[in-house]
Design an enzyme around this catalytic site. Structure first.
Site, PDB file in Angstrom:
ATOM      1  N   SER A 127      90.702 -43.103 -55.949  1.00 22.49           N
ATOM      2  CA  SER A 127      91.810 -42.829 -56.866  1.00 22.49           C
ATOM      3  C   SER A 127      93.091 -43.495 -56.382  1.00 22.49           C
ATOM      4  O   SER A 127      93.294 -43.674 -55.172  1.00 22.49           O
ATOM      5  CB  SER A 127      92.013 -41.313 -56.915  1.00 22.49           C
ATOM      6  OG  SER A 127      93.246 -40.975 -57.498  1.00 22.49           O
ATOM      7  N   TYR A 152      92.812 -32.267 -52.407  1.00 23.76           N
ATOM      8  CA  TYR A 152      91.991 -33.139 -53.248  1.00 23.76           C
ATOM      9  C   TYR A 152      92.244 -34.614 -52.903  1.00 23.76           C
ATOM     10  O   TYR A 152      91.313 -35.380 -52.647  1.00 23.76           O
ATOM     11  CB  TYR A 152      92.288 -32.896 -54.742  1.00 23.76           C
ATOM     12  CG  TYR A 152      91.884 -34.056 -55.615  1.00 23.76           C
ATOM     13  CD1 TYR A 152      90.551 -34.249 -55.963  1.00 23.76           C
ATOM     14  CD2 TYR A 152      92.824 -35.001 -56.051  1.00 23.76           C
ATOM     15  CE1 TYR A 152      90.169 -35.354 -56.713  1.00 23.76           C
ATOM     16  CE2 TYR A 152      92.447 -36.089 -56.800  1.00 23.76           C
ATOM     17  CZ  TYR A 152      91.119 -36.259 -57.133  1.00 23.76           C
ATOM     18  OH  TYR A 152      90.750 -37.352 -57.868  1.00 23.76           O
ATOM     19  N   LYS A 156      89.822 -37.820 -50.972  1.00 23.99           N
ATOM     20  CA  LYS A 156      89.587 -39.211 -51.392  1.00 23.99           C
ATOM     21  C   LYS A 156      89.864 -40.167 -50.229  1.00 23.99           C
ATOM     22  O   LYS A 156      89.107 -41.090 -49.970  1.00 23.99           O
ATOM     23  CB  LYS A 156      90.457 -39.579 -52.602  1.00 23.99           C
ATOM     24  CG  LYS A 156      90.075 -38.842 -53.890  1.00 23.99           C
ATOM     25  CD  LYS A 156      88.713 -39.260 -54.400  1.00 23.99           C
ATOM     26  CE  LYS A 156      88.240 -38.411 -55.560  1.00 23.99           C
ATOM     27  NZ  LYS A 156      86.810 -38.563 -55.882  1.00 23.99           N
TER      28      LYS A 156
HETATM   29  N1  UFG Z   1     102.033 -34.334 -67.756  1.00 22.52           N
HETATM   30  C1  UFG Z   1     102.894 -33.677 -68.591  1.00 22.52           C
HETATM   31  N2  UFG Z   1     102.455 -32.555 -69.205  1.00 22.52           N
HETATM   32  C2  UFG Z   1     101.204 -32.041 -69.019  1.00 22.52           C
HETATM   33  C3  UFG Z   1     100.331 -32.722 -68.157  1.00 22.52           C
HETATM   34  C4  UFG Z   1     100.779 -33.872 -67.535  1.00 22.52           C
HETATM   35  O1  UFG Z   1     104.036 -34.109 -68.789  1.00 22.52           O
HETATM   36  O2  UFG Z   1     100.877 -30.996 -69.592  1.00 22.52           O
HETATM   37  C5  UFG Z   1     102.483 -35.584 -67.120  1.00 22.52           C
HETATM   38  C6  UFG Z   1     102.473 -35.509 -65.608  1.00 22.52           C
HETATM   39  O3  UFG Z   1     103.682 -35.012 -65.141  1.00 22.52           O
HETATM   40  C7  UFG Z   1     102.251 -36.981 -65.269  1.00 22.52           C
HETATM   41  C8  UFG Z   1     101.409 -37.521 -66.421  1.00 22.52           C
HETATM   42  O4  UFG Z   1     101.577 -36.607 -67.470  1.00 22.52           O
HETATM   43  O5  UFG Z   1     103.461 -37.642 -65.269  1.00 22.52           O
HETATM   44  C9  UFG Z   1      99.947 -37.626 -66.094  1.00 22.52           C
HETATM   45  O6  UFG Z   1      99.507 -36.382 -65.582  1.00 22.52           O
HETATM   46  P1  UFG Z   1      97.968 -36.047 -65.368  1.00 22.52           P
HETATM   47  O7  UFG Z   1      97.878 -34.652 -64.848  1.00 22.52           O
HETATM   48  O8  UFG Z   1      97.187 -36.382 -66.588  1.00 22.52           O
HETATM   49  O9  UFG Z   1      97.529 -37.099 -64.270  1.00 22.52           O
HETATM   50  P2  UFG Z   1      98.105 -37.287 -62.796  1.00 22.52           P
HETATM   51  O10 UFG Z   1      98.670 -38.665 -62.769  1.00 22.52           O
HETATM   52  O11 UFG Z   1      98.927 -36.187 -62.321  1.00 22.52           O
HETATM   53  O12 UFG Z   1      96.752 -37.117 -62.019  1.00 22.52           O
HETATM   54  C10 UFG Z   1      95.998 -38.185 -61.717  1.00 22.52           C
HETATM   55  C11 UFG Z   1      94.513 -37.808 -61.646  1.00 22.52           C
HETATM   56  C12 UFG Z   1      94.244 -36.998 -60.446  1.00 22.52           C
HETATM   57  C13 UFG Z   1      94.894 -37.575 -59.229  1.00 22.52           C
HETATM   58  C14 UFG Z   1      96.368 -37.709 -59.462  1.00 22.52           C
HETATM   59  C15 UFG Z   1      97.134 -38.168 -58.266  1.00 22.52           C
HETATM   60  O13 UFG Z   1      94.129 -37.085 -62.798  1.00 22.52           O
HETATM   61  O14 UFG Z   1      92.835 -36.944 -60.260  1.00 22.52           O
HETATM   62  O15 UFG Z   1      96.514 -38.630 -60.506  1.00 22.52           O
HETATM   63  O16 UFG Z   1      98.494 -38.165 -58.493  1.00 22.52           O
HETATM   64  F1  UFG Z   1      94.735 -36.817 -58.127  1.00 22.52           F
END
Ligand code: UFG
Length: 344
Positions: A127, A152, A156
């Site tokens: 990731s 988590y 990785k």
């Molecule tokens: N977000 C929102 N509202 C929500 C959910 C997410 O605004 O309800 C935003 C988050 O703040 C972020 C973006 O949308 O800016 C993406 O969020 P996600 O949760 O979809 O994905 P992430 O980038 O946080 O997570 C991803 C992978 C994980 C990994 C992580 C590491 O899904 O497996 O990156 O940062 F660990």
């Protein structure tokens, strides 16, 4: 028929799309999954898409004896794609030992069995989380690995190191580590897609559940980041494009094309999109108005990250092809299909 490939976590989101692409390329696929975060019906859906039912074993990768039975039962497995892992960032903070055990011991079990059963290589689901907040964007594979933000993320990093060390020790195996950016979307048939357990944590499932009326409103976590519109930026990669990268990795490994015994590739589009841009793109392509509100930042969020995918483009000949519009439409179609089936 080409070679046999073992896919752990093959009924999950990325796993199921990869099984479809492997079968389409002629590989014989054996799926193992403990169904902790997926449903066995996914095997039927895969068969519906490809016309081929993959072999399926309900099995936890922590069960080394069970894994050994699979290797001897099917015989001549050439490579493994290892998806099976726990993946909820927040949960990993609450239950670190569960995450360390599940994610690390599973990999160790596979690595121990590979030489004994003459398995040539492993493609590992890594990731972009390993980069943390990169100092330079777009981020390349040679960027420093930052201290993990969660157990988590740490699993990785540790798993990448375990693979590197094992190969360095002289084990007769090869590996390709694929660092995924943010996988989204669903198969264009809407027969497989992401099936979140309970309230989704990730943006797209939460967004489509809001659009269809399951959730009242989407919270946008922060609009005061150092980005053009203040919301976080990610590199959203279509899940079918991502699945295809795995097939190319397997072709490369089994075709003796690897330049190093362990290769690392970023799998992303190379384009960063903010949360607000994504919401706008969704509204525009689907015509559905989204109820959302800006709220405070989410702890642990990275401000901005997107891939430099040149290495994968050049070395693998892989490129993200699907537009963000088509990807969002596929996610929306999948959400509508879940509604039709009365699932969500
Ligand atoms: N977000 C929102 N509202 C929500 C959910 C997410 O605004 O309800 C935003 C988050 O703040 C972020 C973006 O949308 O800016 C993406 O969020 P996600 O949760 O979809 O994905 P992430 O980038 O946080 O997570 C991803 C992978 C994980 C990994 C992580 C590491 O899904 O497996 O990156 O940062 F660990």
């Amino acid at each position: 028929m080409k070679e046999k490939i073992l896919v752990t976590g093959g009924t999950g989101f990325i796993g199921s799309h990869t099984v479809v692409e492997l079968q389409r390329s002629g590989y014989e696929v054996i799926v193992i999954d403990n169904l902790s975060n997926s449903k066995v019906e996914v095997i039927d859906s895969i068969a519906e898409i490809t016309g081929i039912r993959p072999a399926f074993e309900e099995l936890d990768c922590l069960d080394e004896a069970g894994l050994e039975d699979v290797f001897s039962k099917y015989g001549n497995i050439k490579a493994i794609i290892h998806f099976a892992a726990s993946k909820a960032v927040g949960e990993s903070v609450q239950k670190p030992l569960l995450y360390y055990r599940n994610n690390i011991v599973s990999l160790i079990n596979l690595l121990e069995l590979m030489p004994k059963y003459d398995v040539k290589g492993i493609v590992f689901s890594s990731s972009c989380t390993v980069y943390g907040q990169p100092d330079v964007l777009p981020v390349t594979e040679s960027a420093p690995i930052k201290k993990a933000e969660s157990p988590y993320g740490n699993t990785k990093q540790i798993n990448e190191e375990i693979i590197q060390d094992t190969v360095k020790s002289g084990a007769p195996i090869q590996a390709i580590l694929l660092r995924y950016f943010n996988p989204i979307g669903a198969h264009p048939t809407a027969l497989i897609g992401e099936l979140p357990n309970g309230v989704p944590m990730n943006l797209i499932p939460y967004l489509t559940q809001t659009a269809i009326g399951i959730r009242e409103k989407l919270s946008v976590f922060g609009d005061d980041y150092d980005t053009p519109d203040g919301s976080c930026i990610r590199d959203y990669i279509n899940v079918v494009d991502l699945a295809k990268a795995h097939v190319i990795a397997i072709d490369r490994m089994l075709g003796n094309k690897q330049k190093e015994k362990v290769e690392v590739f970023n799998i992303g589009t190379g384009k960063g999109l903010s949360v607000l841009e994504l919401i706008r793109a969704f509204e525009k392509t689907t015509g559905v108005k989204l109820n959302y509100q800006i709220v405070g930042r989410r702890t642990g969020d990275i401000e901005k990250v997107w891939a430099n995918p040149e290495k994968a483009n050049k070395e693998l000949g892989w490129k993200a092809e699907t537009s963000i519009e088509d990807t969002l439409l596929s996610a929306w179609k999948w959400q509508q299909r879940l509604r039709e089936k009365g699932i969500q």
